[in-house]
Design an enzyme around this catalytic site. Structure first.
Site, PDB file in Angstrom:
ATOM      1  N   GLN A 110       0.820  -1.200   0.000  1.00  0.00           N
ATOM      2  CA  GLN A 110       0.000   0.000   0.000  1.00  0.00           C
ATOM      3  C   GLN A 110       0.855   1.251   0.000  1.00  0.00           C
ATOM      4  O   GLN A 110       2.055   1.230   0.311  1.00  0.00           O
ATOM      5  CB  GLN A 110      -0.924   0.012   1.209  1.00  0.00           C
ATOM      6  CG  GLN A 110      -0.242  -0.129   2.553  1.00  0.00           C
ATOM      7  CD  GLN A 110      -1.250  -0.294   3.680  1.00  0.00           C
ATOM      8  OE1 GLN A 110      -1.528   0.651   4.405  1.00  0.00           O
ATOM      9  NE2 GLN A 110      -1.801  -1.504   3.823  1.00  0.00           N
ATOM     10  N   HIS A 112       0.197   5.856   0.441  1.00  0.00           N
ATOM     11  CA  HIS A 112      -0.735   6.871   0.935  1.00  0.00           C
ATOM     12  C   HIS A 112      -0.467   8.204   0.232  1.00  0.00           C
ATOM     13  O   HIS A 112       0.678   8.499  -0.140  1.00  0.00           O
ATOM     14  CB  HIS A 112      -0.589   7.028   2.442  1.00  0.00           C
ATOM     15  CG  HIS A 112      -0.627   5.722   3.183  1.00  0.00           C
ATOM     16  ND1 HIS A 112      -1.749   4.924   3.219  1.00  0.00           N
ATOM     17  CD2 HIS A 112       0.328   5.057   3.875  1.00  0.00           C
ATOM     18  CE1 HIS A 112      -1.485   3.829   3.916  1.00  0.00           C
ATOM     19  NE2 HIS A 112      -0.240   3.885   4.321  1.00  0.00           N
ATOM     20  N   GLU A 144       3.439   7.404   7.981  1.00  0.00           N
ATOM     21  CA  GLU A 144       3.509   6.447   9.081  1.00  0.00           C
ATOM     22  C   GLU A 144       4.967   6.182   9.461  1.00  0.00           C
ATOM     23  O   GLU A 144       5.864   6.270   8.616  1.00  0.00           O
ATOM     24  CB  GLU A 144       2.883   5.104   8.669  1.00  0.00           C
ATOM     25  CG  GLU A 144       1.455   5.188   8.209  1.00  0.00           C
ATOM     26  CD  GLU A 144       0.968   3.912   7.526  1.00  0.00           C
ATOM     27  OE1 GLU A 144      -0.241   3.661   7.555  1.00  0.00           O
ATOM     28  OE2 GLU A 144       1.811   3.180   6.955  1.00  0.00           O
ATOM     29  N   ARG A 285      -4.025   0.576  -2.466  1.00  0.00           N
ATOM     30  CA  ARG A 285      -3.422  -0.751  -2.374  1.00  0.00           C
ATOM     31  C   ARG A 285      -2.735  -1.137  -3.679  1.00  0.00           C
ATOM     32  O   ARG A 285      -3.158  -0.725  -4.758  1.00  0.00           O
ATOM     33  CB  ARG A 285      -4.474  -1.784  -1.983  1.00  0.00           C
ATOM     34  CG  ARG A 285      -4.958  -1.587  -0.557  1.00  0.00           C
ATOM     35  CD  ARG A 285      -5.998  -2.598  -0.124  1.00  0.00           C
ATOM     36  NE  ARG A 285      -6.311  -2.405   1.294  1.00  0.00           N
ATOM     37  CZ  ARG A 285      -7.174  -1.532   1.760  1.00  0.00           C
ATOM     38  NH1 ARG A 285      -7.836  -0.758   0.904  1.00  0.00           N
ATOM     39  NH2 ARG A 285      -7.387  -1.394   3.056  1.00  0.00           N
TER      40      ARG A 285
END
Length: 405
Positions: A110, A112, A144, A285
């Site tokens: 994935q 973002h 993240e 994804r």
């Protein structure tokens, strides 16, 4: 400070031992426990315990020290919990979410979006037709970071495409020649290779993945072959198995960290860690999942830069205290280790401070109250509580808002 009870998410890839063992519950747990969420995410907000002396009678609402949802408390008293500057920057929401992540099986590939992509994508989808697939659940970005609590395997960022081409050649699967040619083609090679793999014709896809997983390779490529077999075992026929061969395979020791900014293609494979992320649900994804893969949008969001080393270096702050600087304001993470040589530490941080204990016994206090923490428990203090003081013997992670200027 207030005790904070997180919410356990039972995704199928989760461990049945890690979080239960951390919290001192019977092992194995009845079902998978993938993540312990600590924050104010609307899907699973943590619960505040009542402040000392808070009554349950009239006037004891979310803003009066009563128990209840952290989300409700933030909405009731944003200036107190968030501070004026944090609320002005991020709105009446906690801009970060802290997790204990426990992966027993690989998660999806994935990436973002960055803030502009998230804002425009969310607006466009809201204006689009009802019932269409949605990539953007909100207008926020989702960078993240993760700090390993155990040995932790992950895929993070693209490696040198020439290395990837040599690895794919080693499988001896002639059909992949266009992919290796693209990887050796120069600036747009990575993009072309990812597009080829993710749009491989459906009738041939399963056989291609199976051929790669079954191939015998020279000893120098044993790690790549092992990765392909592992992923194909969990996701047979998924082209993400092949895309994974383009990424850095990272093995973190406990205490090491990785950083996943916008556009970074990544996947967690196995292990336990503390993850801190911007509070968003925006995920594009790229395989290793039965869920929808929007290839054009993924290719638009991905950054095809080569990442030489995905590890995020730690920086000492004070005796027993380290941090991992990241170039965003949504969050900051500190780790504090206390022992007889360093029995106390203080931190002066921005916005609400969320403290998670992972070993030992640590007391955390701000200007209003103190909370005794044991492994797997947490506390949070509002922005107006002043600096926090920690004492005891053990290890905690402290999440806060980053620097706003």
């Amino acid at each position: 400070m207030r005790p904070l009870r997180g919410v356990i998410r039972d995704y199928a890839w989760g461990s049945r031992t890690v979080i239960a063992d951390l919290q001192g519950r019977p092992v194995p747990s009845p079902g998978p426990e993938a993540e312990l969420w600590l924050g104010a995410h609307p899907d699973a907000p943590s619960e505040l315990s009542p402040a000392a002396g808070a009554g349950a009678g009239a006037g004891a609402g979310a803003g009066a020290g009563a128990g209840g949802s952290l989300l409700d408390a933030l909405l009731a008293e944003p200036d107190r919990w968030l501070s004026g500057p944090v609320a002005a920057r991020f709105g009446h929401r906690l801009p970060y979410l802290l997790k204990v992540l426990a992966a027993q099986a690989p998660l999806s590939l994935q990436a973002h979006p960055d803030p502009e992509q998230a804002r425009l994508g969310h607006a466009a989808e809201r204006a689009g037709p009802t019932g269409a697939h949605r990539n953007y659940a909100d207008p926020h970005h989702k960078p993240e970071m993760l700090v390993a609590l155990s040995p932790f395997d992950a895929l993070c960022g693209f490696r040198d495409p020439r290395v990837s081409a040599a690895a794919i050649d080693a499988f001896g699967v002639a059909a992949l020649a266009p992919v290796t040619a693209a990887l050796r083609a120069g600036d747009e090679g990575l993009r072309s290779a990812v597009r080829l793999l993710l749009t491989w014709p459906e009738p041939d896809r399963a056989g291609l993945v199976e051929a790669v997983a079954a191939a015998e390779v020279p000893a120098g490529f044993a790690a790549d072959a092992g990765l392909a077999r592992q992923l194909a075992g969990h996701y047979p026929g998924d082209p993400g198995v092949l895309v994974a061969l383009l990424l850095n395979h990272v093995r973190l020791a406990p205490g090491e960290a990785i950083w996943m900014p916008a556009g970074n293609l990544h996947a967690y494979l196995c292990g336990a860690g503390v993850e801190l992320m911007a509070a968003s649900d925006n995920v594009l994804r790229g395989g290793l999942t039965p869920k929808h893969v929007d290839v054009p949008e993924l290719l638009r969001v991905l950054r095809f830069d080569v990442l030489a080393d995905p590890r995020l270096p730690a920086v000492p702050v004070a005796p027993g205290v380290i941090t991992w600087p990241v170039p965003i304001a949504d969050f900051a993470l500190h780790r504090v280790r206390l022992d007889p040589a360093v029995p106390r530490a203080g931190l002066d941080l921005t916005g609400p401070r969320l403290v998670l204990c992972v070993t030992g016994g640590v007391r955390v206090a701000d200007g209003s109250a103190g909370v005794d923490l044991t492994p797997g428990t947490a506390a949070i203090g509002p922005a107006d509580g002043g600096s926090i003081e920690l004492s005891g013997t053990g290890e905690v992670f402290v999440a806060s808002v980053g620097m706003l200027n």
